[in-house]
Enzyme design. Structure first.
Site, mmCIF file in Angstrom:
data_model
loop_
_atom_site.group_PDB
_atom_site.id
_atom_site.type_symbol
_atom_site.label_atom_id
_atom_site.label_comp_id
_atom_site.label_asym_id
_atom_site.label_seq_id
_atom_site.Cartn_x
_atom_site.Cartn_y
_atom_site.Cartn_z
ATOM 1 N N SER A 101 32.753 33.467 40.598
ATOM 2 C CA SER A 101 32.592 34.920 40.470
ATOM 3 C C SER A 101 32.850 35.399 39.050
ATOM 4 O O SER A 101 32.680 36.580 38.753
ATOM 5 C CB SER A 101 33.529 35.648 41.433
ATOM 6 O OG SER A 101 34.875 35.550 40.995
ATOM 7 N N CYS A 103 39.746 44.011 37.176
ATOM 8 C CA CYS A 103 39.698 43.792 38.625
ATOM 9 C C CYS A 103 41.114 43.581 39.176
ATOM 10 O O CYS A 103 41.485 44.147 40.211
ATOM 11 C CB CYS A 103 38.804 42.608 38.964
ATOM 12 S SG CYS A 103 39.314 41.027 38.221
ATOM 13 N N GLY A 132 24.291 42.041 34.202
ATOM 14 C CA GLY A 132 24.887 40.883 34.849
ATOM 15 C C GLY A 132 25.364 41.214 36.251
ATOM 16 O O GLY A 132 24.903 42.183 36.882
ATOM 17 N N ASN A 133 26.304 40.426 36.759
ATOM 18 C CA ASN A 133 26.768 40.591 38.139
ATOM 19 C C ASN A 133 27.338 41.974 38.405
ATOM 20 O O ASN A 133 27.008 42.623 39.405
ATOM 21 C CB ASN A 133 27.841 39.540 38.447
ATOM 22 C CG ASN A 133 27.267 38.155 38.625
ATOM 23 O OD1 ASN A 133 26.095 37.999 38.942
ATOM 24 N ND2 ASN A 133 28.082 37.135 38.414
#
Length: 313
Positions: A160, A129, A12-13
């Protein structure tokens, strides 16, 4: 020194951005395998175009690949639930694990705060994050004056937040809150995440509140600026949004914090941060994902630097 082969689970991202960072930036890591579960994912397609070996059969496909034997480091960019299975399998194969999920099987690791202390661990956890962005600030305050309570609010663009991020929301708050205490040094920690649907998408913003013992405000501010400079060495888009704010909370203006169970008499420190991504694969507004992949890369490179002989054996 020969580069150390590594693999990423998760196309994925986060996994794709990390793959591109390794290939563009790393002088010590060789991107060997990208494993996913969606054969139509952009990450696997991009890896194939870049000459990276791929599998769409997840961890099972990864361990069957001939290239897997050479791999020494495996990054997990999937979900907290999946990581439990991945950890058990990878340990059987004696692989060094760097966990980008909030599973927290291994010790919480924030490069600027406690990286070297964890480099002998088979599994290191990159927290979240929000944790990577804010825990350095809590630690910077705590090294000048004991932090009794640390609270962070991480606001990220909804665009995001992919399926993996959304699946980990509960783990995000629990893991980050605990890491504020264990790594940041706060006696009590609290984390809040906001998925901002604004259009156009906004860059990641983080607010850090610390309630600490009365101390030299200049010393606290210098400690915060020094910490920001350290994070910027691997996340250039990490910056202070405005001047550090101080508020004396004294006998005439006590601040009640329910999580602390009592009123507090001391100093409130407020720090506003912005994290702009490097846009290697993700848009610049996705600083929340960029700081995770950057921290994971920093961790792996430091690990290779200190354990090159062991990893190459």
């Amino acid at each position: 020194m020969a580069k150390i082969p590594c693999a990423i689970i998760g196309s994925g991202n986060i996994g794709t951005d990390l793959m591109i960072k390794i290939m563009r930036l790393s002088k010590s890591l060789e991107m060997s395998i990208l494993a996913g579960i969606d054969p139509k994912s952009d990450g696997l397609a991009r890896a194939q175009r870049l000459g990276v070996a791929t599998t769409a059969e997840g961890i099972d496909g990864l361990v069957r690949m001939p290239e897997f034997e050479r791999v020494r480091i495996v990054f997990d960019a999937t979900s907290a639930g999946s990581h439990k299975q991945h950890d058990a399998i990878l340990r059987q194969h004696n692989k060094q694990i760097i966990d980008l999920t909030p599973a927290a099987i291994g010790p919480y690791t924030v490069p600027t705060v406690n990286l070297d202390a964890n480099l002998r661990e088979a599994n290191v956890n990159m927290v979240t994050c929000g944790g990577q962005a804010t825990i350095p600030i809590v630690a910077a305050v705590n090294r000048v004056s004991p932090v009794h309570y640390g609270e962070i609010v991480a606001s990220i663009a909804s665009k995001s937040a992919g399926p993996g991020t959304r699946a980990n929301i509960d783990e995000f708050t629990e893991t980050t809150s605990r890491a504020i205490e264990l790594i940041g040094g706060a006696k009590r920690g609290k984390a809040i995440i906001v998925l901002n649907p604004a259009e156009p998408p906004l860059i990641m913003r983080d607010t850090v509140y610390c309630l600490c013992e009365p101390a030299d405000e200049g010393a606290i501010e210098r400690s915060i600026h020094a910490m920001i400079a350290e994070v910027q060495s691997y996340v250039p888009g990490y910056r202070l949004k405005q001047k550090v704010q101080f508020e004396r909370v004294g006998h005439n203006a006590k601040l009640h914090i329910p999580e602390m169970g009592a009123s507090f008499d001391g100093l409130k420190v407020t720090v506003f941060l912005e994290v702009e991504g490097a846009a290697h694969y993700l848009p610049a507004y996705a600083g929340n994902l960029d700081i995770m992949t950057s921290a994971a890369l920093k961790t792996a490179e430091r690990l290779v630097e200190l354990r090159a002989a062991e990893l190459a054996a």
